[in-house]
Design a protein around this motif. Structure first.
Motif, PDB file in Angstrom:
ATOM      1  N   SER A  34       0.702  -1.137  -0.071  1.00  0.00           N
ATOM      2  CA  SER A  34      -0.022   0.036   0.132  1.00  0.00           C
ATOM      3  C   SER A  34       0.838   1.404  -0.259  1.00  0.00           C
ATOM      4  N   SER A  35       2.003   1.097   0.300  1.00  0.00           N
ATOM      5  CA  SER A  35       3.109   2.563   0.329  1.00  0.00           C
ATOM      6  C   SER A  35       3.580   2.694  -1.166  1.00  0.00           C
ATOM      7  N   ILE A  36       3.173   2.108  -2.356  1.00  0.00           N
ATOM      8  CA  ILE A  36       3.706   2.139  -3.559  1.00  0.00           C
ATOM      9  C   ILE A  36       2.636   2.530  -4.376  1.00  0.00           C
ATOM     10  N   ARG A  37       2.820   3.456  -5.114  1.00  0.00           N
ATOM     11  CA  ARG A  37       2.124   4.293  -6.278  1.00  0.00           C
ATOM     12  C   ARG A  37       2.451   3.874  -7.668  1.00  0.00           C
ATOM     13  N   VAL A  38       1.692   3.589  -8.416  1.00  0.00           N
ATOM     14  CA  VAL A  38       2.009   3.395  -9.895  1.00  0.00           C
ATOM     15  C   VAL A  38       1.308   4.398 -10.698  1.00  0.00           C
ATOM     16  N   SER A  39       2.434   4.822 -11.440  1.00  0.00           N
ATOM     17  CA  SER A  39       2.061   5.968 -12.589  1.00  0.00           C
ATOM     18  C   SER A  39       2.245   5.259 -13.889  1.00  0.00           C
ATOM     19  N   GLY A  40       1.248   5.452 -14.702  1.00  0.00           N
ATOM     20  CA  GLY A  40       1.360   5.008 -16.240  1.00  0.00           C
ATOM     21  C   GLY A  40       1.945   5.856 -17.099  1.00  0.00           C
ATOM     22  N   HIS A  41       2.856   6.918 -16.594  1.00  0.00           N
ATOM     23  CA  HIS A  41       3.211   8.329 -17.250  1.00  0.00           C
ATOM     24  C   HIS A  41       4.874   8.486 -16.543  1.00  0.00           C
ATOM     25  N   ILE A  42       5.904   8.544 -17.290  1.00  0.00           N
ATOM     26  CA  ILE A  42       7.126   8.959 -16.833  1.00  0.00           C
ATOM     27  C   ILE A  42       7.371  10.280 -16.941  1.00  0.00           C
ATOM     28  N   THR A  43       7.611  10.996 -15.913  1.00  0.00           N
ATOM     29  CA  THR A  43       7.641  12.777 -16.056  1.00  0.00           C
ATOM     30  C   THR A  43       9.330  12.914 -16.181  1.00  0.00           C
ATOM     31  N   ALA A  44       9.476  14.307 -16.510  1.00  0.00           N
ATOM     32  CA  ALA A  44      10.776  14.764 -16.592  1.00  0.00           C
ATOM     33  C   ALA A  44      11.689  14.694 -15.320  1.00  0.00           C
ATOM     34  N   ASP A  45      10.817  14.937 -14.107  1.00  0.00           N
ATOM     35  CA  ASP A  45      11.079  14.714 -12.966  1.00  0.00           C
ATOM     36  C   ASP A  45      11.820  13.230 -12.480  1.00  0.00           C
ATOM     37  N   ASP A  46      10.907  12.503 -12.879  1.00  0.00           N
ATOM     38  CA  ASP A  46      11.121  10.883 -13.043  1.00  0.00           C
ATOM     39  C   ASP A  46      12.551  10.566 -13.608  1.00  0.00           C
ATOM     40  N   VAL A  47      12.599  11.158 -14.776  1.00  0.00           N
ATOM     41  CA  VAL A  47      13.787  10.962 -15.672  1.00  0.00           C
ATOM     42  C   VAL A  47      15.231  11.514 -14.841  1.00  0.00           C
ATOM     43  N   GLY A 121      11.665  -2.595   2.548  1.00  0.00           N
ATOM     44  CA  GLY A 121      11.807  -3.905   3.423  1.00  0.00           C
ATOM     45  C   GLY A 121      11.977  -4.682   2.432  1.00  0.00           C
ATOM     46  N   SER A 122      11.047  -5.919   2.378  1.00  0.00           N
ATOM     47  CA  SER A 122      11.024  -7.043   1.629  1.00  0.00           C
ATOM     48  C   SER A 122      10.204  -7.028   0.312  1.00  0.00           C
ATOM     49  N   ILE A 123       9.712  -5.854   0.226  1.00  0.00           N
ATOM     50  CA  ILE A 123       8.738  -5.690  -1.149  1.00  0.00           C
ATOM     51  C   ILE A 123       9.467  -5.776  -2.398  1.00  0.00           C
ATOM     52  N   ARG A 124       9.027  -6.754  -3.232  1.00  0.00           N
ATOM     53  CA  ARG A 124       9.642  -6.829  -4.467  1.00  0.00           C
ATOM     54  C   ARG A 124       8.781  -5.910  -5.731  1.00  0.00           C
ATOM     55  N   LEU A 125       9.647  -5.375  -6.220  1.00  0.00           N
ATOM     56  CA  LEU A 125       9.071  -4.432  -7.365  1.00  0.00           C
ATOM     57  C   LEU A 125       8.717  -5.117  -8.642  1.00  0.00           C
ATOM     58  N   PHE A 126       9.650  -5.880  -9.024  1.00  0.00           N
ATOM     59  CA  PHE A 126       9.334  -6.687 -10.293  1.00  0.00           C
ATOM     60  C   PHE A 126       7.756  -7.459 -10.476  1.00  0.00           C
ATOM     61  N   PRO A 127       7.255  -7.989  -9.342  1.00  0.00           N
ATOM     62  CA  PRO A 127       5.753  -8.253  -9.615  1.00  0.00           C
ATOM     63  C   PRO A 127       4.875  -7.425  -9.664  1.00  0.00           C
ATOM     64  N   ILE A 128       5.034  -6.153  -9.495  1.00  0.00           N
ATOM     65  CA  ILE A 128       4.277  -4.848  -9.880  1.00  0.00           C
ATOM     66  C   ILE A 128       4.484  -4.352 -11.115  1.00  0.00           C
ATOM     67  N   ILE A 129       5.598  -4.384 -11.482  1.00  0.00           N
ATOM     68  CA  ILE A 129       5.885  -3.959 -13.025  1.00  0.00           C
ATOM     69  C   ILE A 129       5.216  -5.138 -13.858  1.00  0.00           C
ATOM     70  N   LEU A 130       5.381  -6.639 -13.696  1.00  0.00           N
ATOM     71  CA  LEU A 130       4.838  -7.600 -14.596  1.00  0.00           C
ATOM     72  C   LEU A 130       3.296  -7.485 -14.386  1.00  0.00           C
ATOM     73  N   ARG A 131       2.564  -7.121 -13.084  1.00  0.00           N
ATOM     74  CA  ARG A 131       1.243  -7.243 -13.066  1.00  0.00           C
ATOM     75  C   ARG A 131       0.585  -5.990 -13.840  1.00  0.00           C
ATOM     76  N   TYR A 132       1.493  -5.060 -13.904  1.00  0.00           N
ATOM     77  CA  TYR A 132       0.900  -3.566 -14.682  1.00  0.00           C
ATOM     78  C   TYR A 132       1.025  -4.083 -16.297  1.00  0.00           C
ATOM     79  N   ALA A 133       2.050  -4.811 -16.751  1.00  0.00           N
ATOM     80  CA  ALA A 133       2.315  -5.105 -18.023  1.00  0.00           C
ATOM     81  C   ALA A 133       1.254  -5.959 -18.556  1.00  0.00           C
ATOM     82  N   GLU A 134       0.980  -7.134 -17.652  1.00  0.00           N
ATOM     83  CA  GLU A 134       0.007  -8.061 -17.973  1.00  0.00           C
ATOM     84  C   GLU A 134      -1.426  -7.295 -18.226  1.00  0.00           C
ATOM     85  N   ALA A 135      -1.624  -6.478 -17.330  1.00  0.00           N
ATOM     86  CA  ALA A 135      -2.968  -5.697 -17.235  1.00  0.00           C
ATOM     87  C   ALA A 135      -3.091  -4.777 -18.523  1.00  0.00           C
ATOM     88  N   LEU A 136      -2.093  -4.245 -18.852  1.00  0.00           N
ATOM     89  CA  LEU A 136      -1.941  -3.283 -20.006  1.00  0.00           C
ATOM     90  C   LEU A 136      -2.106  -4.275 -21.246  1.00  0.00           C
TER      91      LEU A 136
END
Length: 181
Positions: A34-47, A121-136
């Motif tokens: 719940s502490s993670i936010r997903v955005s479908g847009h990469i901003t100039a600040d992100d870069v 902590g122990s949260i893995r980010l790749f499963p979130i990236i994969l879930r987004y890719a699959e849903a898209l």
């Protein structure tokens, strides 16, 4: 009817944002994510934040150049993961949707270096990236997610997430494939 590139850009941007909201809704129901936010847009600040990252694998992704290159194509995967509390950038991913909308290809995936991820902590980010890719992919009618040019040291890790087919050039794995379920 022929659509202009700007119309297509806006349509696919809206799809990416809708999928990000879907994933955010899923993440908010789990105490661990719940502490993670997903955005479908990469901003100039992100870069700008990602350009400061150094990699233990001795490579750097020029996110400004790659994002500009990928933005030429409306059908793309664009993803930024942030920490809700601080807005700190955690990971970026870029990919493409095939012309026939059969495959979502992940071309670039990078997370912050490990010492900077201590907040997770122990949260893995790749499963979130994969879930987004699959849903898209599912929203566009794709049947597969591929990882383009996976790093040799990560192939077994990706296989653990269901990437069970590979394409090789000689002995080098050039693509990993997973059927979207």
């Amino acid at each position: 009817m022929i659509h202009s590139k700007s119309t297509a850009d806006e349509r696919y941007r809206q799809i990416r944002c809708d999928i990000a909201e879907l994933i955010n809704s899923e993440l908010s129901r789990d105490v661990d994510t719940s502490s993670i936010r997903v955005s479908g847009h990469i901003t100039a600040d992100d870069v700008a934040q990602a350009q400061l990252w150094t990699s233990s694998h001795n490579f750097r992704i020029d996110w400004k150049r790659e994002l500009a290159r990928f933005k030429k194509r409306p059908r793309r995967l664009e993803l930024a993961l942030h920490l809700n509390s601080s807005g700190k950038l955690l990971a970026l991913a870029l990919g493409r949707i095939s012309d026939r909308k059969v495959v979502v290809s992940l071309h670039f995936i990078q997370k912050q270096p490990e010492p900077m991820l201590s907040d997770l902590g122990s949260i893995r980010l790749f499963p979130i990236i994969l879930r987004y890719a699959e849903a898209l992919g599912l929203s566009l009618g794709c049947i597969r997610v591929d990882i383009d040019s996976p790093m040799k040291g990560l192939i077994a890790y990706y296989e653990g997430y269901g990437f069970d087919r590979s394409t090789k050039k000689g002995k080098k794995v050039t693509r990993l494939q997973k059927v979207i379920s």
